[in-house]
Write a protein that holds these residues in place. Structure first.
Motif, PDB file in Angstrom:
ATOM      1  N   ALA A 392       0.833  -1.204   0.000  1.00 46.01           N
ATOM      2  CA  ALA A 392       0.000   0.000   0.000  1.00 46.01           C
ATOM      3  C   ALA A 392       0.865   1.250   0.000  1.00 46.01           C
ATOM      4  O   ALA A 392       2.059   1.211   0.329  1.00 46.01           O
ATOM      5  N   THR A 393       0.245   2.365  -0.380  1.00 45.80           N
ATOM      6  CA  THR A 393       0.929   3.658  -0.331  1.00 45.80           C
ATOM      7  C   THR A 393       0.240   4.560   0.672  1.00 45.80           C
ATOM      8  O   THR A 393      -0.944   4.422   0.943  1.00 45.80           O
ATOM      9  N   ARG A 394       1.030   5.507   1.219  1.00 46.21           N
ATOM     10  CA  ARG A 394       0.475   6.443   2.199  1.00 46.21           C
ATOM     11  C   ARG A 394       1.324   7.712   2.189  1.00 46.21           C
ATOM     12  O   ARG A 394       2.558   7.639   2.215  1.00 46.21           O
ATOM     13  N   VAL A 395       0.669   8.851   2.074  1.00 46.13           N
ATOM     14  CA  VAL A 395       1.392  10.124   2.147  1.00 46.13           C
ATOM     15  C   VAL A 395       1.765  10.354   3.605  1.00 46.13           C
ATOM     16  O   VAL A 395       0.986  10.899   4.397  1.00 46.13           O
ATOM     17  N   SER A 396       2.942   9.903   3.954  1.00 48.42           N
ATOM     18  CA  SER A 396       3.405  10.006   5.341  1.00 48.42           C
ATOM     19  C   SER A 396       4.874   9.612   5.390  1.00 48.42           C
ATOM     20  O   SER A 396       5.353   8.834   4.548  1.00 48.42           O
ATOM     21  N   THR A 397       5.566  10.116   6.355  1.00 50.04           N
ATOM     22  CA  THR A 397       6.948   9.688   6.607  1.00 50.04           C
ATOM     23  C   THR A 397       7.065   9.136   8.023  1.00 50.04           C
ATOM     24  O   THR A 397       8.162   9.055   8.579  1.00 50.04           O
ATOM     25  N   GLY A 398       5.938   8.769   8.613  1.00 47.49           N
ATOM     26  CA  GLY A 398       5.900   8.306   9.994  1.00 47.49           C
ATOM     27  C   GLY A 398       6.371   6.877  10.152  1.00 47.49           C
ATOM     28  O   GLY A 398       6.674   6.161   9.186  1.00 47.49           O
ATOM     29  N   GLY A 399       6.392   6.459  11.403  1.00 47.09           N
ATOM     30  CA  GLY A 399       6.882   5.130  11.735  1.00 47.09           C
ATOM     31  C   GLY A 399       6.008   4.003  11.230  1.00 47.09           C
ATOM     32  O   GLY A 399       6.443   2.838  11.215  1.00 47.09           O
ATOM     33  N   GLU A 400       4.773   4.312  10.844  1.00 48.14           N
ATOM     34  CA  GLU A 400       3.906   3.247  10.332  1.00 48.14           C
ATOM     35  C   GLU A 400       4.318   2.787   8.939  1.00 48.14           C
ATOM     36  O   GLU A 400       3.873   1.737   8.450  1.00 48.14           O
ATOM     37  N   CYS A 401       5.191   3.588   8.269  1.00 53.72           N
ATOM     38  CA  CYS A 401       5.604   3.274   6.901  1.00 53.72           C
ATOM     39  C   CYS A 401       6.735   2.233   6.925  1.00 53.72           C
ATOM     40  O   CYS A 401       7.717   2.365   7.650  1.00 53.72           O
TER      41      CYS A 401
END
Length: 434
Positions: A392-401
């Motif tokens: 999946a993709t997600r606009v984020s740089t957080g730890g969930e990535c």
């Protein structure tokens, strides 16, 4: 189930060069800022596995003279590759034999690489896909048609019953009126019969008076005419017998009054009006009761059909516990699609996709930034439990990535120019180990 072990992508849309090994079971999130190449990775995988119908309209990265390169290794040992000027497909099985798109189509589910196609479908389209999967679509549609027919009939019957009841309540009622309308000729005939009977009674009374008069005369004649005593006594005895008979005949005679009949004749129109009103009220109440009985029967028919529908879905091999169809809508845990949480929507979609082609153990998901971290975690745990893989993709740089994508590369991978890249003066990343 077949999953994606690893993939290498170069020069596809915004991707410069990436090499990624996604998690086998659970959720692999490609994070990063906007316009870094995250969605391009999913588009490349879809193109590689789904065929040229998924090929991006601008497949070659802008500014690159090197054609796209795709290499995807699957858990069943297949290696899927696209390279060269025409991005020709090459599929190699574990034995080294070559195959093509037909082999991929046998286990790659269309919706697994294009899940938004399912998630953006209408409620009816989602329900139809599920019904097709579990093989009860035609039976359920037939039961729904029967239910609708019974419902329409019941609604009409109920409306008529309400109208009849309302009409019956509005009608006046006269408890003193007879049950049937009366006829003036019948009353007149009845009156004439009574008058004739009374006339006969009067004749008998007159007869009695005459006999009494004769009897008295004969008595005087006996006194006056002794010489005719014997004859008179005989006549007297005979008249005595007649007198006894006449008295018996008139003993219980009683004249009947015609006053009520005369009144009824005079009031016949009013009486009949009341009778007709009572009959109308009785008929309306009877009709209302009949329609109510029909309404109740149709209610029973509807409940019977609904139970058949419930039993049909209960006994069906549904892809997810708590999943059902009601009124043509997909239902999960009692909620329609638009009331489901984002996590539940993904669970339902993934479960249905898996059911379409059980050998397809992966899905591609774009734009998960709308899902909160708790829902992401819940969905990831569910994937692990089910032994499924999601990229999946997600606009984020957080730890969930799981992986961060920056400017077409995997952040942290070593950047090296290949001879081909150097020749084309197009810089890219060398696919490094993840």
């Amino acid at each position: 189930m077949i999953k994606i072990n690893k993939f290498e992508i170069e020069n596809v849309k915004r991707v410069k060069a990436v090499k990624i090994e996604p998690t086998a079971n659970g959720l692999t999130i490609l994070g990063g800022k906007n316009n870094q190449g995250k969605t391009s990775i999913l588009d490349a995988i879809a193109w590689g596995l789904g065929g040229n119908k998924h090929k991006p309209s601008e497949s070659t990265r802008e500014g690159s003279v090197v054609p796209p390169y795709l290499n995807i290794t699957l858990s069943n040992g297949l290696v899927v590759e696209r390279k060269g000027k025409n991005s020709d497909l090459k599929v190699i099985d574990p034995n080294g034999e070559k195959a093509g798109q037909q082999l991929l189509n046998s286990f790659v589910e269309e919706l697994a690489i294009d899940l938004p196609k399912f998630m953006n479908a209408t409620g009816k389209e989602k329900a139809d896909i599920l019904l097709r999967i579990i093989g009860v679509g035609e039976q359920l549609h037939q039961l729904e048609r029967e239910e609708q027919e019974f419902y329409n009939q019941r609604r009409t019957i109920g409306q008529i019953a309400d109208q009849k009841s309302k009409f019956a309540k509005e009608q006046p009622y006269y408890p003193d009126a007879p049950k049937e309308p009366i006829s003036a000729s019948d009353l007149i005939n009845e009156q004439q019969a009574i008058l004739a009977k009374n006339g006969e009674n009067q004749r008998k009374r007159q007869q009695l008076a005459g006999i009494q008069s004769q009897y008295a005369a004969k008595g005087q004649e006996i006194e006056q005419l002794k010489q005719r005593l014997q004859q008179a006594e005989a006549e007297y005895a005979e008249l005595g017998n007649d007198l006894e008979i006449a008295q018996k005949n008139t003993l219980d005679l009683q004249d009947e009054s015609t006053e009520e009949l005369q009144t009824n004749i005079q009031q016949i129109d009013e009486i009949n009006r009341k009778v007709r009103a009572n009959l109308d009220k009785d008929k309306a109440e009877e009709d209302a009761n009949n329609y109510r009985a029909q309404y109740d029967k149709l209610s029973g028919d509807i409940e019977k059909v609904r139970k058949q529908k419930t039993d049909l879905l209960t006994n069906a091999n549904l892809p997810l516990e708590g999943l059902s169809i009601e009124g043509g809508d997909l239902i999960y845990k009692g909620q329609k699609w638009d009331n489901m949480s984002g996590s539940d929507q993904l669970k339902v979609s993934t479960a249905i996709v898996r059911k379409l082609k059980p050998d397809c153990g992966f899905i591609l998901l774009d734009k998960l930034e709308q899902m909160d971290l708790e829902s992401l975690e819940e969905f990831g745990k569910w994937l692990e439990k089910e032994g499924l893989q999601a990229i999946a993709t997600r606009v984020s740089t957080g730890g969930e990535c799981s992986i961060l994508i920056e400017d077409g590369y995997v952040a942290g991978q070593e950047q090296v120019q290949t001879p081909q890249q150097q020749a084309s003066e197009t810089k890219t990343w060398k696919a490094g180990e993840f």
